[in-house]
Design an enzyme around this catalytic site. Structure first.
Site: not given
Length: 317
Positions: A126, A161, A211, A226, A234, A274, A282, A284
């Protein structure tokens, strides 16, 4: 030359091979004749400054009824492995951090650890977005409820978050006038004792949370969008999001270009960005996923491309 590849992951018996990116990596490594060693976090240890592990040799099969076999025990220094994939899922808690120190000693002994242990500690998934503010929505990280309330007053609709989670766990949406706001903030900040990220809500989430996968800073040209299920904000697959393949937009490619040099500098060889709408949300680095879905949609072999990159690193300049 036969390579040896170790993997540190969650229990392999509990994964869903249809969507598990670690499993895709193991299949790709095995296909080129590499020997696999399976480890979980509790198998790692330091003894007199040397990183060691107890693990088991592993074979994998792309068969949902019988996808792995663990064979003879492996009790050796980690420096004897050519590559270690650190694929333990978050939370990134202190046990995870301690494991990166063990893996750093393996790295010092000559093993290629992916992703680099020090960078796993530095690049919180994050917080690391703060290094690229030009790519991000308005964002606040604070453990002070009053500051977050001011942020909400300005933006009126925000996402909250935790900094160490994954899969959409404990993510809240708060809107101006919501009577639950105070209890949400008390829960998220543990009464002003835990840092929390607040981001302005991005309505383009309705089209999906993309993603984007990068190998050594180079993006795969397609992303998995997604899309949230009805009644959700979400898009995470873990909470029922639907994965749809999309080609990267010009804005997506621009975001990748903004971050790629720093990813390479930190030896973050496999990363998932993301992106919602026009915004990076984000970065990842622990156990990014979506390989198997993108492979199915577009006939790719992303894990083999990653293995090519690892092989090139092992061979050196």
């Amino acid at each position: 030359m036969i390579r040896t590849l170790g993997v540190v992951m969650d229990p392999i018996g509990s994964i869903s091979i249809a969507k598990d990116s670690t499993f895709a990596m193991l299949l790709a490594a095995q296909a080129r004749g590499w020997q696999l060693v399976y480890m979980e976090l509790g198998d790692l240890r330091l003894q007199d400054g040397e990183a060691q592990a107890r693990g088991q040799t592993l074979t994998v099969r792309d068969d949902p009824s019988d996808w792995f076999a663990l064979q003879k025990p492996w009790h050796r220094p980690l420096g004897e492995l050519d590559v270690i994939l650190m694929r333990k899922d978050p939370p990134v808690d202190m046990e995870y951090i301690y494991a990166t120190h063990v893996l750093e000693r393996a790295e010092a002994a000559g093993t290629l650890v992916v992703n680099k242990p020090a960078s796993l500690r530095d690049a919180n998934e994050k917080l690391y977005t703060a290094w690229f503010p030009q790519c991000c929505p308005p964002t606040l990280v604070s453990r002070n409820r009053g500051e977050i309330l001011k942020f909400l007053a300005v933006h009126e609709d925000i996402i909250l978050k935790p900094l160490g989670g994954m899969g959409g766990a404990s993510i809240f949406r708060a809107r101006k006038g919501d009577p639950n706001t105070n209890v949400i903030l008390e829960t998220m900040t543990l009464h002003d004792t835990r840092y929390t990220m607040a981001q302005r809500f991005i309505p383009e989430i309705a089209a999906g949370d993309k993603r984007i996968l990068l190998i050594d800073g180079d993006p795969i040209p397609y992303a998995l969008a997604r899309v949230p299920p009805p009644g959700e904000t979400r898009g995470n697959l873990a909470v029922g999001g639907e994965g749809r393949g999309v080609r990267l937009s010009d804005r997506d490619l621009w975001i990748c270009d903004q971050v790629s040099e720093q990813l390479r500098n930190k030896d973050l060889l496999f990363v998932g960005l993301d992106v919602i709408g026009d915004y990076l949300t984000e970065i990842n680095v622990t156990s990014p996923t979506c390989i198997r879905e993108l492979d199915r949609f577009y006939g790719l072999d992303i894990a083999s491309s990653l293995m090519d990159t690892l092989e090139a690193r092992l061979l050196g300049p």
